[in-house]
Scaffold this active site. Structure first.
Site, mmCIF file in Angstrom:
data_model
loop_
_atom_site.group_PDB
_atom_site.id
_atom_site.type_symbol
_atom_site.label_atom_id
_atom_site.label_comp_id
_atom_site.label_asym_id
_atom_site.label_seq_id
_atom_site.Cartn_x
_atom_site.Cartn_y
_atom_site.Cartn_z
ATOM 1 N N GLU A 156 22.378 3.133 3.057
ATOM 2 C CA GLU A 156 21.746 3.936 1.996
ATOM 3 C C GLU A 156 21.470 5.358 2.523
ATOM 4 O O GLU A 156 20.347 5.872 2.474
ATOM 5 C CB GLU A 156 20.461 3.301 1.451
ATOM 6 N N HIS A 172 3.465 3.009 -6.165
ATOM 7 C CA HIS A 172 2.869 2.973 -4.819
ATOM 8 C C HIS A 172 3.086 4.237 -4.004
ATOM 9 O O HIS A 172 2.684 4.304 -2.842
ATOM 10 C CB HIS A 172 3.465 1.793 -4.037
ATOM 11 N N ARG A 189 3.004 7.585 -1.958
ATOM 12 C CA ARG A 189 1.905 8.337 -1.325
ATOM 13 C C ARG A 189 1.631 9.670 -2.022
ATOM 14 O O ARG A 189 0.493 10.102 -2.124
ATOM 15 C CB ARG A 189 2.255 8.602 0.142
ATOM 16 N N ASP A 219 14.718 5.130 4.261
ATOM 17 C CA ASP A 219 13.859 6.293 4.499
ATOM 18 C C ASP A 219 12.438 5.963 4.918
ATOM 19 O O ASP A 219 11.520 6.748 4.697
ATOM 20 C CB ASP A 219 13.819 7.135 3.225
ATOM 21 N N HIS A 246 0.871 -3.231 -5.488
ATOM 22 C CA HIS A 246 1.222 -3.078 -4.070
ATOM 23 C C HIS A 246 -0.027 -3.286 -3.208
ATOM 24 O O HIS A 246 -1.134 -2.938 -3.627
ATOM 25 C CB HIS A 246 1.788 -1.664 -3.904
ATOM 26 N N GLU A 263 9.163 10.224 2.838
ATOM 27 C CA GLU A 263 10.498 9.618 2.892
ATOM 28 C C GLU A 263 11.631 10.637 2.956
ATOM 29 O O GLU A 263 12.647 10.399 3.596
ATOM 30 C CB GLU A 263 10.705 8.691 1.687
HETATM 31 C C1 UD1 Z 1 6.165 1.892 2.804
HETATM 32 C C2 UD1 Z 1 7.166 3.034 3.021
HETATM 33 C C3 UD1 Z 1 7.736 3.517 1.696
HETATM 34 C C4 UD1 Z 1 8.289 2.362 0.878
HETATM 35 C C5 UD1 Z 1 7.219 1.283 0.727
HETATM 36 C C6 UD1 Z 1 7.805 0.087 0.039
HETATM 37 C C7 UD1 Z 1 6.747 4.581 4.881
HETATM 38 C C8 UD1 Z 1 6.039 5.803 5.322
HETATM 39 N N1 UD1 Z 1 6.477 4.165 3.622
HETATM 40 O O1 UD1 Z 1 5.050 2.447 2.100
HETATM 41 O O2 UD1 Z 1 8.781 4.437 1.946
HETATM 42 O O3 UD1 Z 1 8.640 2.844 -0.388
HETATM 43 O O4 UD1 Z 1 6.769 0.875 2.046
HETATM 44 O O5 UD1 Z 1 6.831 -0.749 -0.461
HETATM 45 O O6 UD1 Z 1 7.514 4.026 5.618
HETATM 46 N N2 UD1 Z 1 0.018 -3.661 3.308
HETATM 47 C C9 UD1 Z 1 -0.392 -4.970 3.441
HETATM 48 N N3 UD1 Z 1 0.558 -5.967 3.453
HETATM 49 C C10 UD1 Z 1 1.884 -5.702 3.298
HETATM 50 C C11 UD1 Z 1 2.291 -4.364 3.130
HETATM 51 C C12 UD1 Z 1 1.339 -3.359 3.157
HETATM 52 O O7 UD1 Z 1 -1.570 -5.261 3.575
HETATM 53 O O8 UD1 Z 1 2.686 -6.642 3.302
HETATM 54 C C13 UD1 Z 1 -1.015 -2.595 3.341
HETATM 55 C C14 UD1 Z 1 -1.571 -2.351 4.753
HETATM 56 O O9 UD1 Z 1 -2.939 -2.044 4.661
HETATM 57 C C15 UD1 Z 1 -0.785 -1.133 5.218
HETATM 58 C C16 UD1 Z 1 -0.647 -0.368 3.925
HETATM 59 O O10 UD1 Z 1 -0.428 -1.361 2.921
HETATM 60 O O11 UD1 Z 1 -1.442 -0.409 6.243
HETATM 61 C C17 UD1 Z 1 0.448 0.677 3.883
HETATM 62 O O12 UD1 Z 1 1.696 0.158 4.312
HETATM 63 P P1 UD1 Z 1 2.844 1.192 4.781
HETATM 64 O O13 UD1 Z 1 4.064 0.437 5.118
HETATM 65 O O14 UD1 Z 1 2.307 2.141 5.801
HETATM 66 O O15 UD1 Z 1 3.077 2.086 3.506
HETATM 67 P P2 UD1 Z 1 3.634 1.740 2.078
HETATM 68 O O16 UD1 Z 1 2.822 2.524 1.121
HETATM 69 O O17 UD1 Z 1 3.747 0.287 1.911
HETATM 70 N N1 UDP Z 2 9.861 -5.744 -5.746
HETATM 71 C C1 UDP Z 2 9.493 -7.072 -5.533
HETATM 72 N N2 UDP Z 2 8.245 -7.462 -5.925
HETATM 73 C C2 UDP Z 2 7.351 -6.628 -6.509
HETATM 74 C C3 UDP Z 2 7.739 -5.276 -6.710
HETATM 75 C C4 UDP Z 2 8.996 -4.869 -6.319
HETATM 76 O O1 UDP Z 2 10.274 -7.873 -5.004
HETATM 77 O O2 UDP Z 2 6.252 -7.062 -6.840
HETATM 78 C C5 UDP Z 2 11.197 -5.321 -5.288
HETATM 79 C C6 UDP Z 2 12.038 -4.547 -6.279
HETATM 80 O O3 UDP Z 2 12.847 -5.419 -7.041
HETATM 81 C C7 UDP Z 2 12.874 -3.636 -5.382
HETATM 82 C C8 UDP Z 2 11.964 -3.398 -4.200
HETATM 83 O O4 UDP Z 2 10.965 -4.417 -4.227
HETATM 84 O O5 UDP Z 2 14.033 -4.290 -4.899
HETATM 85 C C9 UDP Z 2 11.340 -2.039 -4.280
HETATM 86 O O6 UDP Z 2 10.331 -1.952 -3.340
HETATM 87 P P1 UDP Z 2 9.217 -0.826 -3.406
HETATM 88 O O7 UDP Z 2 9.030 -0.379 -4.810
HETATM 89 O O8 UDP Z 2 8.046 -1.401 -2.679
HETATM 90 O O9 UDP Z 2 9.826 0.309 -2.493
HETATM 91 P P2 UDP Z 2 10.825 1.529 -2.764
HETATM 92 O O10 UDP Z 2 12.079 1.010 -3.359
HETATM 93 O O11 UDP Z 2 10.100 2.496 -3.647
HETATM 94 O O12 UDP Z 2 11.020 2.103 -1.397
#
Ligand code: UD1
Ligand code: UDP
Length: 384
Positions: free
Chosen positions: A119, A214, A216, A97, A247, A133
């Site tokens: 999924e 984490h 939104r 998602d 995160h 999502e």
């Molecule tokens: C995204 C997904 C969410 C998922 C989550 C898992 C969307 C809209 N959201 O949210 O569904 O649950 O990932 O973690 O697709 N950033 C870093 N390094 C990284 C990752 C993120 O610096 O490795 C920072 C960056 O500033 C980036 C921000 O986090 O712009 C947000 O990342 P983004 O993928 O847009 O949203 P998530 O909140 O991570």
């Molecule tokens: N996870 C990880 N390291 C962390 C936190 C979570 O490897 O520090 C793993 C966790 O075991 C799960 C996945 O990341 O498999 C979940 O990711 P996240 O919570 O970022 O996204 P969501 O599942 O909510 O989309």
């Protein structure tokens, strides 16, 4: 004849859940697997690729700091289209998602490339929760040709939306494949975090509460309330260790470090790679989370989970009684966590292994259904 199967993912959870499927598809002679990372995440994705030894064929490197949903979508649409032009896949596989999943599906649909959605079928019925999502997964479901669902609840959602049952395969969730593989791998090696790592300071003789958050829709007031609850719990239980891998989203970092830094028993650590995180889940007494994946993994390890959300798209987890929705109200989080820490009977009721998401062989089932789909496509072409 080999079919070109292109997997597109970009975030940590997608990569964890696609890694076991990639391992299986790599061994199928009829499949030429190409992995495309959009790089929606950077460091957090890199950690997964390293943990599973996954090599990507294309890296679109789209991530920017504090990216907006529309800016990210624009860059994804442009770059994924170029990747499809280069690879010309017979089918694209997307997961779950995220913005990557939806935009990869839209770009494939525009090019008339079939889509397999792993999924599939999770729904809360509320477009605001989780946001964005719930919209991403519904939109992907509209565009997909094959829907691989984790549980029967998800099949029912898709059938209700008009998806033909023969396009749906209930397979279990590949996260359990990933989790069991990693758990066994850690056990075989009697693995422990290095003494000089951020987890090296954790004591064996104290209980540990593991936290992730984490979402939104929790930004702002939701996070303030969650952090306030953690601060209160930290003070009430000085002999419990609270561990929060924070995160990298700057909005999460500011909220969490702003309120919770500098407390002795609250350990704010960087996002952990999958082996460290599975170790943390297995070592935890209680888990507090708003994550989708953690809700699926923790019950399989027998850990009680308090979900920091009002609704879940995973009703299967609630049926087992090992997961409870507590929302983001400060007093409720403190009360529910305290009950688990203070009342052994309440704890025992929730600390049970419960695995509604399958047996660790979801990836094989997806590969088998995909193989039948190739046969069906080839028969349809012969009959045309
Ligand atoms: C995204 C997904 C969410 C998922 C989550 C898992 C969307 C809209 N959201 O949210 O569904 O649950 O990932 O973690 O697709 N950033 C870093 N390094 C990284 C990752 C993120 O610096 O490795 C920072 C960056 O500033 C980036 C921000 O986090 O712009 C947000 O990342 P983004 O993928 O847009 O949203 P998530 O909140 O991570
Ligand atoms: N996870 C990880 N390291 C962390 C936190 C979570 O490897 O520090 C793993 C966790 O075991 C799960 C996945 O990341 O498999 C979940 O990711 P996240 O919570 O970022 O996204 P969501 O599942 O909510 O989309």
């Amino acid at each position: 004849m080999a079919y070109t199967v292109m997997m597109v993912f970009g975030t940590r959870p997608e990569a964890i859940k696609m890694a076991p499927l990639a391992r299986v598809l790599r061994t199928w002679p009829e499949v030429d697997l190409r992995i495309c990372s959009t790089g929606q995440h950077r460091e957090m994705l890199e950690q997964v690729l390293t943990a599973f030894g996954l090599k990507v064929d294309q890296d679109l490197k789209v991530m920017t700091q504090n990216q907006t949903l529309n800016g990210l979508s624009r860059d994804l649409l442009d770059k994924i289209d170029q990747a499809y032009e280069q690879t010309r896949p017979d089918i694209v596989l997307v997961h779950g998602d995220t913005t990557t999943s939806f935009i990869a599906s839209l770009a494939a649909f525009h090019r008339r490339i079939p889509i397999g959605h792993v999924e599939a079928g999770l729904r809360t019925g509320n477009l605001q929760q989780p946001w964005p999502e719930e919209a991403n997964r519904r939109l992907t479901g509209v565009l997909a040709d094959l829907h691989f669902t984790p549980t029967r609840d998800s099949d029912a959602n898709l059938i209700h939306e008009g998806v033909p049952p023969e396009h749906i395969a209930v397979t279990g969730n590949t996260v359990i494949d990933a989790l069991l593989w990693m758990r066994d791998h850690l056990a075989e090696q009697q693995w422990k975090p290095a003494a000089d790592s951020p987890l090296g300071v954790l004591r064996d003789d104290q209980r540990m509460v593991l936290i992730t958050g984490h979402r939104r829709e929790n930004f702002g007031h939701g996070f303030e309330r969650i952090c306030k609850a953690l601060a209160q719990l930290g003070e009430r239980y000085p002999d419990v260790q609270f561990v929060y891998p924070v995160h990298l989203n700057p909005q999460v970092q500011q909220a969490v470090y702003g309120v919770l830094s500098g407390r002795n028993n609250i350990h704010l650590v960087p996002p952990q790679d999958y082996q460290h995180f599975v170790w943390l889940m297995a070592r935890a007494h209680v888990i507090l989370t708003d994550s989708g994946g953690v809700q699926e993994e923790a019950p399989a390890l027998g850990k009680p989970v308090l979900v920091l959300r009002k609704v879940t798209e995973r009703p299967a987890v609630l049926k087992g009684g090992t997961v409870k929705l507590v929302g983001t109200d400060t007093a409720r989080i403190v009360d529910e966590t305290s009950q688990l820490l203070d009342d052994p009977a309440a704890y025992a009721r929730m600390a049970r292994v419960y695995t509604p998401f399958g047996d660790g062989h979801a990836s094989e089932r997806i590969a088998e259904r995909l193989s039948r789909w190739f046969t069906e496509q080839s028969a349809a072409r012969d009959n045309a």
